[in-house]
Design an enzyme around this catalytic site. Structure first.
Site, PDB file in Angstrom:
ATOM      1  N   HIS A   1       0.580  -0.928  -0.085  1.00 49.75           N
ATOM      2  CA  HIS A   1      -0.066   0.242   0.013  1.00 49.75           C
ATOM      3  C   HIS A   1       1.085   1.392  -0.018  1.00 49.75           C
ATOM      4  O   HIS A   1       1.725   1.428   0.898  1.00 49.75           O
ATOM      5  CB  HIS A   1      -0.548  -0.204   1.407  1.00 49.75           C
ATOM      6  CG  HIS A   1      -2.185  -1.022   1.076  1.00 49.75           C
ATOM      7  ND1 HIS A   1      -2.612  -1.827   2.367  1.00 49.75           N
ATOM      8  CD2 HIS A   1      -2.818  -1.371   0.161  1.00 49.75           C
ATOM      9  CE1 HIS A   1      -3.406  -2.889   1.537  1.00 49.75           C
ATOM     10  NE2 HIS A   1      -3.343  -2.534   0.473  1.00 49.75           N
TER      11      HIS A   1
ATOM     12  N   GLU B   1      -0.021  -4.433  11.298  1.00 52.44           N
ATOM     13  CA  GLU B   1       0.011  -3.721  11.255  1.00 52.44           C
ATOM     14  C   GLU B   1       0.163  -2.783  12.064  1.00 52.44           C
ATOM     15  O   GLU B   1       0.270  -3.048  13.081  1.00 52.44           O
ATOM     16  CB  GLU B   1      -1.881  -3.156  11.622  1.00 52.44           C
ATOM     17  CG  GLU B   1      -2.607  -4.628  11.247  1.00 52.44           C
ATOM     18  CD  GLU B   1      -3.034  -3.595   8.943  1.00 52.44           C
ATOM     19  OE1 GLU B   1      -2.487  -2.216   8.961  1.00 52.44           O
ATOM     20  OE2 GLU B   1      -3.697  -3.905   8.004  1.00 52.44           O
TER      21      GLU B   1
ATOM     22  N   HIS C   1       2.264  -3.341   7.229  1.00 50.40           N
ATOM     23  CA  HIS C   1       1.430  -2.302   7.520  1.00 50.40           C
ATOM     24  C   HIS C   1       1.005  -1.340   7.816  1.00 50.40           C
ATOM     25  O   HIS C   1       1.442  -1.455   8.783  1.00 50.40           O
ATOM     26  CB  HIS C   1      -0.406  -2.950   6.934  1.00 50.40           C
ATOM     27  CG  HIS C   1      -0.651  -3.750   4.858  1.00 50.40           C
ATOM     28  ND1 HIS C   1      -1.304  -3.592   4.541  1.00 50.40           N
ATOM     29  CD2 HIS C   1       0.490  -4.842   5.003  1.00 50.40           C
ATOM     30  CE1 HIS C   1      -0.983  -4.305   2.870  1.00 50.40           C
ATOM     31  NE2 HIS C   1      -0.228  -5.463   3.785  1.00 50.40           N
TER      32      HIS C   1
ATOM     33  N   GLU D   1       1.896   4.114   3.273  1.00 43.47           N
ATOM     34  CA  GLU D   1       1.773   3.652   4.313  1.00 43.47           C
ATOM     35  C   GLU D   1       3.409   3.683   4.234  1.00 43.47           C
ATOM     36  O   GLU D   1       4.265   2.326   4.598  1.00 43.47           O
ATOM     37  CB  GLU D   1       1.389   1.966   4.742  1.00 43.47           C
ATOM     38  CG  GLU D   1       0.035   2.369   4.638  1.00 43.47           C
ATOM     39  CD  GLU D   1      -1.006   0.550   4.628  1.00 43.47           C
ATOM     40  OE1 GLU D   1       0.021  -0.408   4.664  1.00 43.47           O
ATOM     41  OE2 GLU D   1      -2.255   0.295   4.047  1.00 43.47           O
TER      42      GLU D   1
HETATM   43 ZN   LIG Z   1      -2.298  -1.363   4.353  1.00 42.60          ZN
END
Ligand SMILES: [Zn+2]
Length: 424
Positions: free
Chosen positions: A175, A383, A307, A178
């Site tokens: 992504h 995350e 992430h 990020e």
């Molecule tokens: Zn992500």
């Protein structure tokens, strides 16, 4: 005449291209606020969806269900309107960032610096560092695994100091926005190569490490030069909306495992979370999958995708919250070891469990494909920080702390996984 016409036709393009390419026309967010809303029930959810369709508000989280917080970015002209509408709907909200541009300016990127972990860097700086490390150590095998849609390299590094080791794969920045993801993955790689900590040296000796620090180079460059808030890759996806062509696929929704199942919104190609018309459509994802598949079965024993944000260790599955992997309890024990160890340096708490339970049901993520298709026995999405204060725009002065806590977490995780027989 024809030539003149041609010149007139391409002139605006020629003028526009270099400007955006050097970032002079980068989107700015002066006086844009980030609001955190808490949606209590289905009625409020419906009203929020209406707002998202009616006015230009940037949603930072995918809309799933009630009993959740959502962050939205609102420009100065719409703030009064949005606030009064939320008040009318009795949606509880607070302003968490008062001026987004000021926050972004705190993490401004200097193109001419060398790699370190106190600021964010351009793709060139990251790749130059990778190349330099590769040239300096003969136990590193560095390979370009493919090109992005716009023709940029997707680089990989494999660290192997001993025959017969099993491998752990670290995936970064699928992504685009990020940035903490590639910053953390390169921090970990640097620890594995250069740390003097005996425990890190042991992990670097006893395991092979495969690192793909930048799965989405096109999106990443775009976040630096044009739009800091970009998430997807940059392939035109065939759809259009009021602002023209829609670009990009959410590549962590494009993997082929229970693709397009429950919780899926396939009809919104202009959304930030559009997973493609079918699985495996993206050249970057095909390159990553071929690369993973190029190793012998059973060699890669853990796949970790990094992430932002929320501080979670998300385990398979994403496509269901009633069906769980055969070794789910074992994966939870390993994730718990990460969480315990990662909290030690600064007290950051990481919650762990199946992503379908903790987040929301959605399929097509790398960790589910790595587990379900490649039979890798421990896979997860980590995350990183934080829990919503800065969200996707974590200031650069936190990069080192994130690196330190994730290094601690990784040590705990690998040792627990070894104890559980993951590498046997
Ligand atoms: Zn992500």
């Amino acid at each position: 005449m024809r030539l003149l016409f041609l010149l007139l036709a391409i002139l605006p393009l020629a003028l526009a291209a270099p400007k955006s390419a050097v970032g002079r026309y980068a989107v700015r967010y002066d006086n844009f606020k980030i609001y955190s809303l808490f949606i209590e029930n289905e009625d409020q959810m419906e009203e929020l969806k209406k707002i998202s369709q009616e006015i230009s508000v940037h949603f930072l989280n995918e809309l799933s269900g009630p009993d959740n917080s959502y962050n939205i970015i609102v420009g100065p002209l719409l703030q009064k309107y949005v606030e009064s509408r939320l008040e009318y709907l009795e949606i509880v909200f607070k302003v968490i960032v008062d001026d987004l541009q000021k926050l972004l300016d705190k993490s401004a990127v200097d193109k001419d610096t060398e790699m370190e972990w106190e600021s964010y860097h351009t793709l060139d700086t990251i790749y130059d560092w990778v190349d330099k490390e590769c040239a300096a150590h003969d136990y590193l095998e560095c390979k370009v695994i493919g090109q992005s849609y716009e023709g940029r390299d997707i680089k990989s590094i494999r660290l192997s100091k001993r025959e017969g080791n099993k491998a752990i794969l670290l995936e970064g920045n699928i992504h685009a926005m990020e940035w903490i993801s590639s910053a953390t993955v390169t921090f970990l790689l640097n620890q594995l190569i250069n740390s003097e900590d005996p425990e890190m040296q042991r992990l670097s000796e006893e395991y092979d490490w495969i690192v793909v620090p930048m799965v989405n180079p096109d999106g990443f460059v775009y976040t630096h030069e044009v739009e800091r808030l970009w998430r997807k890759n940059r392939r035109p996806n065939g759809a259009t909306n009021s602002s023209g062509l829609c670009y990009g696929i959410d590549m962590n929704r494009n993997f082929d495992y229970h693709w397009g199942g429950a919780g899926w919104n396939i009809d919104e190609p202009c959304d930030h979370w559009f997973g493609g018309d079918e699985p495996n459509t993206e050249i970057e994802i095909i390159a990553l999958q071929s690369f993973v598949s190029s190793f012998d079965d059973g060699y890669i024993r853990s796949y970790m995708a990094f992430h932002a944000y929320g501080q979670y260790v998300l385990l398979p599955y994403g496509h269901s919250n009633t069906e769980f992997p055969p070794n789910y309890e074992q994966m939870k024990r390993i994730a718990a070891a990460f969480s315990d160890a990662a909290s030690e340096p600064y007290g950051s708490a990481f919650t762990y469990g199946a992503s379908g339970l903790l987040n929301y049901v959605v399929s097509g993520a790398a960790k589910d494909w790595a587990y379900g298709v490649k039979n890798i026995p421990f896979t997860c999405t980590v995350e990183l920080r934080d829990k919503g204060t800065f969200g996707f725009f974590l200031p650069s002065n936190q990069i080192t702390e994130v690196g330190v806590e994730v290094t601690a977490g990784l040590k705990g995780l690998v040792n627990k996984a070894a104890e559980e027989g993951i590498f046997d």
